[in-house]
Design a protein around this motif. Structure first.
Motif, PDB file in Angstrom:
ATOM      1  N   ASP A  89      33.187  45.911  49.061  1.00  0.00           N
ATOM      2  CA  ASP A  89      31.890  45.820  48.384  1.00  0.00           C
ATOM      3  C   ASP A  89      31.758  44.588  47.491  1.00  0.00           C
ATOM      4  O   ASP A  89      30.704  43.968  47.422  1.00  0.00           O
ATOM      5  CB  ASP A  89      31.664  47.064  47.522  1.00  0.00           C
ATOM      6  N   TYR A  90      32.844  44.245  46.799  1.00  0.00           N
ATOM      7  CA  TYR A  90      32.762  43.216  45.757  1.00  0.00           C
ATOM      8  C   TYR A  90      34.144  42.658  45.467  1.00  0.00           C
ATOM      9  O   TYR A  90      35.130  43.399  45.461  1.00  0.00           O
ATOM     10  CB  TYR A  90      32.173  43.848  44.487  1.00  0.00           C
ATOM     11  N   VAL A  91      34.202  41.352  45.220  1.00  0.00           N
ATOM     12  CA  VAL A  91      35.440  40.709  44.778  1.00  0.00           C
ATOM     13  C   VAL A  91      35.103  39.856  43.550  1.00  0.00           C
ATOM     14  O   VAL A  91      34.184  39.038  43.600  1.00  0.00           O
ATOM     15  CB  VAL A  91      36.044  39.810  45.890  1.00  0.00           C
ATOM     16  N   PRO A  92      35.808  40.055  42.435  1.00  0.00           N
ATOM     17  CA  PRO A  92      35.529  39.269  41.233  1.00  0.00           C
ATOM     18  C   PRO A  92      35.731  37.771  41.475  1.00  0.00           C
ATOM     19  O   PRO A  92      36.598  37.373  42.254  1.00  0.00           O
ATOM     20  CB  PRO A  92      36.553  39.778  40.218  1.00  0.00           C
ATOM     21  N   ARG A  93      34.911  36.969  40.784  1.00  0.00           N
ATOM     22  CA  ARG A  93      35.021  35.513  40.893  1.00  0.00           C
ATOM     23  C   ARG A  93      35.223  34.928  39.500  1.00  0.00           C
ATOM     24  O   ARG A  93      34.828  35.508  38.502  1.00  0.00           O
ATOM     25  CB  ARG A  93      33.754  34.947  41.527  1.00  0.00           C
ATOM     26  N   GLU A  94      35.846  33.752  39.478  1.00  0.00           N
ATOM     27  CA  GLU A  94      36.131  33.068  38.208  1.00  0.00           C
ATOM     28  C   GLU A  94      34.855  32.628  37.483  1.00  0.00           C
ATOM     29  O   GLU A  94      34.851  32.501  36.263  1.00  0.00           O
ATOM     30  CB  GLU A  94      37.010  31.836  38.462  1.00  0.00           C
TER      31      GLU A  94
END
Length: 152
Positions: free
Chosen positions: A22-27
């Motif tokens: 669903d989602y992957v954190p980004r910097e």
């Protein structure tokens, strides 16, 4: 012993893939936003569930009966395999305690920040090691101090 480490990595990678659909954190996002915190909570819970599933399979195998190999060499080999398996499960038991501590830090609003410096640990480090409690720099300093005290 390398198989135990690769098994831990494989279990984490499997949990990461199931959560990252669903989602992957980004910097470039605000650090420890609600979406990022929810991602890490789901990742930690999935990782814990996977470890517990593997542990219950080991327990079931142990309950199925003792090793009954007629050949002494086969029996010794089987016992050595069981010893490795049990050491792996012990490592994972300790890992579950770290996962639970990370979940408590999420609930307390402290997750993602170094316990030594208070600085952000970083998204990439947390994705690689969700139970991390220190920045890379603080961890390296801790390990150097540990090495020095061991050498004394």
């Amino acid at each position: 012993m390398a198989s135990a480490v690769s098994s831990d990595i494989e279990v984490l990678e499997k949990a990461r893939k199931s959560v990252a659909a669903d989602y992957v954190p980004r910097e470039d996002e605000p650090y420890m936003s609600e979406q990022q915190v929810n991602f890490f909570r789901k990742l930690l819970l999935e990782w814990k569930r996977s470890i517990l599933d593997a542990s219950s399979a080991t327990l079931q195998s142990l309950q199925d009966g003792p090793i009954r190999e007629p050949d002494l060499n086969d029996r010794a080999s089987s016992e050595a395999d069981w010893g490795i398996e049990l050491r792996t499960r012990d490592r994972q038991r300790k890992l579950i305690a770290k996962i639970d501590a990370a979940l408590r830090r999420i609930d307390a609003g402290e997750y993602g920040y170094c316990e030594v410096t208070g600085d952000p640990i970083g998204i990439r480090r947390l994705i690689a090691r969700p139970v991390a409690t220190m920045t890379v720099e603080a961890q390296e300093a801790h390990e150097r101090r540990e090495k020095i005290s061991r050498d004394d």
